[in-house]
Design an enzyme around this catalytic site. Sequence first.
Site, PDB file in Angstrom:
ATOM      1  N   ASN A 209       0.806  -1.216   0.000  1.00 11.88           N
ATOM      2  CA  ASN A 209       0.000   0.000   0.000  1.00 11.88           C
ATOM      3  C   ASN A 209       0.840   1.266   0.000  1.00 11.88           C
ATOM      4  O   ASN A 209       0.441   2.286  -0.567  1.00 11.88           O
ATOM      5  CB  ASN A 209      -0.920   0.001   1.231  1.00 11.88           C
ATOM      6  CG  ASN A 209      -2.022  -1.033   1.127  1.00 11.88           C
ATOM      7  OD1 ASN A 209      -2.831  -0.990   0.210  1.00 11.88           O
ATOM      8  ND2 ASN A 209      -2.045  -1.974   2.056  1.00 11.88           N
TER       9      ASN A 209
ATOM     10  N   LYS B   5       8.528  -3.855  -1.849  1.00  5.46           N
ATOM     11  CA  LYS B   5       9.691  -4.596  -1.379  1.00  5.46           C
ATOM     12  C   LYS B   5      10.078  -5.615  -2.445  1.00  5.46           C
ATOM     13  O   LYS B   5       9.224  -6.142  -3.147  1.00  5.46           O
ATOM     14  CB  LYS B   5       9.383  -5.306  -0.061  1.00  5.46           C
ATOM     15  CG  LYS B   5       9.019  -4.377   1.078  1.00  5.46           C
ATOM     16  CD  LYS B   5       8.598  -5.176   2.307  1.00  5.46           C
ATOM     17  CE  LYS B   5       8.139  -4.271   3.428  1.00  5.46           C
ATOM     18  NZ  LYS B   5       7.640  -5.037   4.601  1.00  5.46           N
TER      19      LYS B   5
ATOM     20  N   TYR C 177      -9.809 -20.306   2.477  1.00  2.06           N
ATOM     21  CA  TYR C 177     -10.488 -19.013   2.533  1.00  2.06           C
ATOM     22  C   TYR C 177     -11.737 -19.078   1.660  1.00  2.06           C
ATOM     23  O   TYR C 177     -11.700 -19.585   0.540  1.00  2.06           O
ATOM     24  CB  TYR C 177      -9.537 -17.925   2.017  1.00  2.06           C
ATOM     25  CG  TYR C 177      -9.792 -16.534   2.529  1.00  2.06           C
ATOM     26  CD1 TYR C 177      -9.590 -16.211   3.853  1.00  2.06           C
ATOM     27  CD2 TYR C 177     -10.199 -15.526   1.656  1.00  2.06           C
ATOM     28  CE1 TYR C 177      -9.781 -14.921   4.316  1.00  2.06           C
ATOM     29  CE2 TYR C 177     -10.397 -14.228   2.102  1.00  2.06           C
ATOM     30  CZ  TYR C 177     -10.195 -13.937   3.444  1.00  2.06           C
ATOM     31  OH  TYR C 177     -10.388 -12.649   3.903  1.00  2.06           O
TER      32      TYR C 177
ATOM     33  N   ASP D 140      -0.473 -10.584  -0.200  1.00  2.00           N
ATOM     34  CA  ASP D 140       0.534 -10.541   0.858  1.00  2.00           C
ATOM     35  C   ASP D 140       0.153 -11.454   2.014  1.00  2.00           C
ATOM     36  O   ASP D 140       1.018 -12.053   2.666  1.00  2.00           O
ATOM     37  CB  ASP D 140       0.753  -9.111   1.344  1.00  2.00           C
ATOM     38  CG  ASP D 140      -0.545  -8.424   1.792  1.00  2.00           C
ATOM     39  OD1 ASP D 140      -1.636  -8.847   1.359  1.00  2.00           O
ATOM     40  OD2 ASP D 140      -0.463  -7.455   2.561  1.00  2.00           O
TER      41      ASP D 140
ATOM     42  N   THR E 242       0.864  -1.135   7.286  1.00  2.00           N
ATOM     43  CA  THR E 242      -0.185  -0.125   7.131  1.00  2.00           C
ATOM     44  C   THR E 242      -1.466  -0.602   7.811  1.00  2.00           C
ATOM     45  O   THR E 242      -2.118   0.129   8.553  1.00  2.00           O
ATOM     46  CB  THR E 242      -0.442   0.153   5.643  1.00  2.00           C
ATOM     47  OG1 THR E 242       0.787   0.549   5.019  1.00  2.00           O
ATOM     48  CG2 THR E 242      -1.465   1.248   5.472  1.00  2.00           C
TER      49      THR E 242
END
Length: 239
Positions: free
Chosen positions: A10, A14, A84, A93, A117
């Site tokens: 966000n 990296k 999920y 991520d 964040t």
Amino acid sequence: MQRIAVDVGNTGTKYGIFEGNDLIKQGYFQGVENIPVEITNHTFEHAIVASVSADTAAYTSRLSVTGNIVTLSEQTALPVLNKYKTPQTLGVDRIAAAVGAYYFFPGRNCLVFDAGTAITHEFITSDGSYMGGGIALGLRMKLKALHTFTQRLPLVDQIPDNFPVTGQTTQESILSGVLAGTVAELNGFIQLYSEKAPDLVVILCGGDAGFFESKLKGRIFVIPELVLIGLHRILTYNV
């Protein structure tokens, strides 16, 4: 030949460069226009790009790769079982952190906190099933929200390592509510998951991992590069 993993977040991006299974170099930059020349001037064997914000094409188009470029999505094969319910909405991520945790601690129940964040937590069972987790405001988002959505509360933009539990000024009270409150929040999750998984391994990553390391209960493993390593494991699984 070297491989690269790119994690577009966000607030910045990296990257990690791998040789075999070893992470030999990592770095950070903001904006696709600021990709380091050590990336754009190098040819990699394979690459993986994951993004929670920007279009991955802007990044994959800047990479020179002899083999495959994997763009992480819900269609990507994983070395864990993803349970999920809405994989199409799952942050890349988050699943990368889960894969990284299972790589480091196979056969163990793992709870991962990614303190950036936002603060996310992920639960991975000992048989390699990713069960999901939670998403909450990060420390700076909480501090900014208090200032933005009230008339008189000041913006506190420093996160000290030591802070009062009982605030005696407005600034101290904000620090107590946000910092001590978030520590209690994470400790509460550790307690809840420990009750269902007594052999639980707790892992910290993200930019604020250092802040929480000494404040959480029990033994904590801090692995700052967890997401990059998880991305590399996914890349390895797909090439």
